[in-house]
Motif scaffolding. Structure first.
Motif, PDB file in Angstrom:
ATOM      1  N   ASN A  12       0.679  -1.752   0.501  1.00 48.34           N
ATOM      2  CA  ASN A  12      -0.342   0.791  -0.565  1.00 48.34           C
ATOM      3  C   ASN A  12       0.873   1.572   0.051  1.00 48.34           C
ATOM      4  OD1 ASN A  12      -2.640  -1.390   0.206  1.00 48.34           O
ATOM      5  ND2 ASN A  12      -1.985  -1.522   2.121  1.00 48.34           N
ATOM      6  N   SER A  13       2.312   1.514   0.551  1.00 44.44           N
ATOM      7  CA  SER A  13       2.879   2.470   0.390  1.00 44.44           C
ATOM      8  C   SER A  13       3.484   2.700  -0.648  1.00 44.44           C
ATOM      9  CB  SER A  13       4.178   2.136   1.234  1.00 44.44           C
ATOM     10  OG  SER A  13       4.687   1.199   0.711  1.00 44.44           O
ATOM     11  N   MET A  14       2.999   1.882  -1.702  1.00 46.56           N
ATOM     12  CA  MET A  14       3.587   2.054  -3.053  1.00 46.56           C
ATOM     13  C   MET A  14       2.353   2.594  -4.553  1.00 46.56           C
ATOM     14  SD  MET A  14       6.653   0.200  -3.902  1.00 46.56           S
ATOM     15  CE  MET A  14       7.324   1.099  -5.031  1.00 46.56           C
ATOM     16  N   GLN A  15       2.498   3.120  -5.162  1.00 52.38           N
ATOM     17  CA  GLN A  15       1.220   2.966  -6.144  1.00 52.38           C
ATOM     18  C   GLN A  15       1.571   2.611  -7.517  1.00 52.38           C
ATOM     19  OE1 GLN A  15      -2.193   3.716  -5.406  1.00 52.38           O
ATOM     20  NE2 GLN A  15      -1.428   4.551  -3.358  1.00 52.38           N
ATOM     21  N   TYR A  16      -0.030   2.087  -7.625  1.00 50.67           N
ATOM     22  CA  TYR A  16       0.528   1.414  -9.200  1.00 50.67           C
ATOM     23  C   TYR A  16      -0.046   1.844 -10.053  1.00 50.67           C
ATOM     24  CZ  TYR A  16       4.016  -1.576  -6.409  1.00 50.67           C
ATOM     25  OH  TYR A  16       4.726  -1.607  -5.733  1.00 50.67           O
ATOM     26  N   GLU A  17      -0.337   1.787 -11.125  1.00 55.35           N
ATOM     27  CA  GLU A  17      -1.462   2.186 -12.364  1.00 55.35           C
ATOM     28  C   GLU A  17      -1.931   0.760 -12.646  1.00 55.35           C
ATOM     29  OE1 GLU A  17      -1.812   4.918 -16.066  1.00 55.35           O
ATOM     30  OE2 GLU A  17      -0.510   2.844 -16.725  1.00 55.35           O
ATOM     31  N   ASN A  18      -3.594   0.484 -12.351  1.00 59.00           N
ATOM     32  CA  ASN A  18      -3.665  -0.623 -13.031  1.00 59.00           C
ATOM     33  C   ASN A  18      -5.867  -0.441 -13.845  1.00 59.00           C
ATOM     34  OD1 ASN A  18      -2.636  -2.131 -11.061  1.00 59.00           O
ATOM     35  ND2 ASN A  18      -3.674  -1.462  -8.912  1.00 59.00           N
ATOM     36  N   ALA A  19      -4.923  -0.338 -14.955  1.00 60.45           N
ATOM     37  CA  ALA A  19      -6.292   0.428 -15.405  1.00 60.45           C
ATOM     38  C   ALA A  19      -6.539   0.620 -16.781  1.00 60.45           C
ATOM     39  CB  ALA A  19      -5.968   2.249 -16.114  1.00 60.45           C
ATOM     40  N   LEU A  20      -7.650   0.391 -17.449  1.00 58.42           N
ATOM     41  CA  LEU A  20      -7.989   0.063 -18.397  1.00 58.42           C
ATOM     42  C   LEU A  20      -8.886   1.381 -19.573  1.00 58.42           C
ATOM     43  CD1 LEU A  20      -9.437  -2.089 -20.944  1.00 58.42           C
ATOM     44  CD2 LEU A  20     -11.595  -1.735 -19.512  1.00 58.42           C
ATOM     45  N   SER A  21      -7.944   1.616 -20.579  1.00 56.30           N
ATOM     46  CA  SER A  21      -8.131   2.550 -21.379  1.00 56.30           C
ATOM     47  C   SER A  21      -8.575   2.376 -23.022  1.00 56.30           C
ATOM     48  CB  SER A  21      -6.928   3.845 -21.912  1.00 56.30           C
ATOM     49  OG  SER A  21      -6.374   4.825 -19.986  1.00 56.30           O
ATOM     50  N   MET A  22      -9.022   3.556 -23.331  1.00 53.86           N
ATOM     51  CA  MET A  22      -9.616   3.427 -24.621  1.00 53.86           C
ATOM     52  C   MET A  22      -8.587   3.978 -25.785  1.00 53.86           C
ATOM     53  SD  MET A  22     -13.628   2.508 -24.718  1.00 53.86           S
ATOM     54  CE  MET A  22     -14.447   0.927 -23.774  1.00 53.86           C
ATOM     55  N   TRP A  23      -8.160   4.770 -26.458  1.00 54.08           N
ATOM     56  CA  TRP A  23      -7.479   5.735 -27.253  1.00 54.08           C
ATOM     57  C   TRP A  23      -7.666   5.768 -28.204  1.00 54.08           C
ATOM     58  CZ3 TRP A  23      -4.151   8.096 -24.034  1.00 54.08           C
ATOM     59  CH2 TRP A  23      -3.966   7.155 -23.085  1.00 54.08           C
ATOM     60  N   TRP A  24      -8.295   6.797 -29.474  1.00 60.29           N
ATOM     61  CA  TRP A  24      -8.364   7.309 -30.153  1.00 60.29           C
ATOM     62  C   TRP A  24      -7.252   7.619 -31.517  1.00 60.29           C
ATOM     63  CZ3 TRP A  24     -13.153   7.422 -33.159  1.00 60.29           C
ATOM     64  CH2 TRP A  24     -12.640   8.135 -34.797  1.00 60.29           C
ATOM     65  N   VAL A  25      -6.752   6.442 -32.523  1.00 58.48           N
ATOM     66  CA  VAL A  25      -5.967   6.705 -32.662  1.00 58.48           C
ATOM     67  C   VAL A  25      -6.270   7.305 -34.642  1.00 58.48           C
ATOM     68  CG1 VAL A  25      -4.442   5.193 -32.175  1.00 58.48           C
ATOM     69  CG2 VAL A  25      -6.295   4.231 -33.384  1.00 58.48           C
ATOM     70  N   GLY A  26      -7.587   7.723 -34.531  1.00 56.52           N
ATOM     71  CA  GLY A  26      -7.638   8.176 -35.995  1.00 56.52           C
ATOM     72  C   GLY A  26      -7.432   9.556 -36.450  1.00 56.52           C
ATOM     73  N   PRO A  27      -8.331  10.412 -37.266  1.00 54.19           N
ATOM     74  CA  PRO A  27      -8.083  11.848 -37.276  1.00 54.19           C
ATOM     75  C   PRO A  27      -8.154  12.815 -35.920  1.00 54.19           C
ATOM     76  CG  PRO A  27      -8.680  11.004 -39.173  1.00 54.19           C
ATOM     77  CD  PRO A  27      -8.862   9.972 -38.079  1.00 54.19           C
ATOM     78  N   GLN A  28      -7.590  13.752 -35.574  1.00 48.28           N
ATOM     79  CA  GLN A  28      -7.757  14.744 -34.585  1.00 48.28           C
ATOM     80  C   GLN A  28      -8.455  16.020 -35.303  1.00 48.28           C
ATOM     81  OE1 GLN A  28      -4.495  13.997 -31.935  1.00 48.28           O
ATOM     82  NE2 GLN A  28      -4.991  11.944 -31.606  1.00 48.28           N
ATOM     83  N   GLN A  29      -9.087  16.421 -34.174  1.00 51.76           N
ATOM     84  CA  GLN A  29      -9.005  18.459 -35.385  1.00 51.76           C
ATOM     85  C   GLN A  29      -9.440  18.728 -33.435  1.00 51.76           C
ATOM     86  OE1 GLN A  29     -13.619  18.595 -36.266  1.00 51.76           O
ATOM     87  NE2 GLN A  29     -13.158  20.337 -37.214  1.00 51.76           N
TER      88      GLN A  29
END
Length: 398
Positions: free
Chosen positions: A365-382
């Motif tokens: 508990n003294s250390m924080q770790y990333e346990n994440a589920l993410s969605m990313w856009w890899v198409g055209p951005q505006q």
């Protein structure tokens, strides 16, 4: 619920996609769309990969000690050619959760899954000390089980599971064999294909019905052809330094990509000339954890996570020996899962890994770790014109 209730019929239900064909644009930094985070308890709720459903409507992930979860694709991402960079990150909430207590070894979607046909909406999972489960993706209910037994007539846990390309059979890898179940006949009826080493990974070819790649913890891959309920040996592939943990067939069936634990090479095998690697591409894998790879349906883009938290992308259609097309540092901890949406330019990633106990505090508990589920856009951005004008106005007044 009885063993036969709610089980898929043996006939394959083809999936008719409501989306356009995905066009990935790996020329810009990925834009995060949505995220779900799990806390770092003493037992470490890190994720174990993620997989888009075949129809692209939802995302399945497994969290160590916290069960299996189905996340729906945000409704605004069903259409549109580009996304504004000012779009807020949406919190992902499970639409369905299955509080499976034990360690989940492997899981996979039914290949004909279509949200318009609830009977096809299901996934398989295999865990420690139990049979293979078929789960309903709408309710989270257990539809049925498939039970493999060892020589002592004890239920044996499958290390890996996958459906055949037509969904009519299940291929399940065990310590000494591959067991083949009929999808429409749950229970303990199966046929066996003996293996000299423990099976660690299975994948079925979509282009060559009946062709299955069997990866083992002894660094080998065996290609077999299923016919009349049995397997026929085709060839054996050797080249990895560690046990095989992830594989992917190209849609045309001519290539097989494979990765292994504590092995920094992804190997591409040309199955028209088997026995010698076509090329290798590097990634960062320095643990025994399963680090997934994925391949776009058009066979152009190969993606992989890494223990360094980075996602690497290769254009494997450009040349014989591709270099890294793009490298994205998307996570601060190990990125163990990558999954390309079948019809939208969206990449899903999962992060987390086992960390040893802090010797000074005798706790995690003294250390924080990333346990994440993410969605990313890899198409055209505006760029958002209103936001851009506000920034310019603020800079002018200052």
């Amino acid at each position: 619920m009885s063993e036969s209730e709610g089980v898929l019929e043996s006939s394959y239900v083809p999936y008719d996609s409501p989306f356009q064909y995905a066009e990935y644009n790996f020329e810009h930094t990925a834009l995060e769309l949505a995220r779900s985070q799990w806390p770092n308890y003493d037992d470490q709720h890190y994720l174990r990969g993620c997989k888009w459903s075949p129809d692209g409507t939802c995302l399945l992930t497994v969290v160590r000690g916290a069960g299996m979860h189905v996340m729906e694709l945000p409704s605004d991402l069903y259409s549109g050619d580009c996304v504004q960079t000012s779009r807020p990150i949406v919190p992902l909430m499970p639409a369905v959760s299955v509080p499976e207590g034990g360690l989940i070894y492997d899981y996979c979607w039914y290949p004909g899954m279509n949200s318009g046909n609830p009977a096809t909406c299901c996934w398989l999972s295999s865990g420690h000390g139990g049979p293979i489960h078929l789960w309903d993706a709408f309710s989270g209910d257990l539809r049925c089980t498939y039970r493999g037994y060892n020589n002592q007539d004890e239920v044996e846990a499958a290390m890996t599971v996958c459906f055949s390309a037509d969904g009519q059979n299940l291929f399940c890898g065990y310590k000494k064999n591959v067991k083949i179940f009929s999808t429409g006949r749950p229970g303990r009826e199966y046929v066996e294909f003996p293996c000299s080493h423990q099976v660690s990974c299975l994948v079925a070819s979509q282009a060559q019905p009946g062709v299955v790649a069997i990866g083992t913890y002894k660094n080998t891959i065996e290609l077999v052809s299923q016919s009349d309920g049995s397997f026929r040996h085709l060839c054996k592939l050797n080249g990895h330094k560690g046990g095989i943990t992830t594989m992917a067939f190209s849609l045309d069936g001519f290539r097989l990509y494979s990765g292994a634990r504590k092995d920094k090479d992804i190997i591409c095998w040309d199955l028209r000339v088997p026995g010698r690697p076509m090329f290798c591409v590097p990634r960062e894998v320095n643990t025994n954890q399963k680090i997934n790879i994925d391949l776009s349906l058009d066979g152009k883009w190969l993606v992989s996570g890494g223990t360094d938290g980075k996602v690497q992308v290769w254009n494997v259609s450009e040349q014989t020996y591709p270099s890294v097309h793009m490298q994205m540092g998307l996570h601060s901890d190990c990125c163990n899962g990558v999954s390309l949406h079948p019809s939208r330019p969206i990449l899903a990633t999962a992060s987390g890994q086992h960390h040893s106990m802090d010797p000074l505090h005798h706790t995690r508990n003294s250390m924080q770790y990333e346990n994440a589920l993410s969605m990313w856009w890899v198409g055209p951005q505006q760029e958002d014109p209103d936001l851009l004008s506000a920034i310019i106005k603020a800079a002018t007044h200052s």
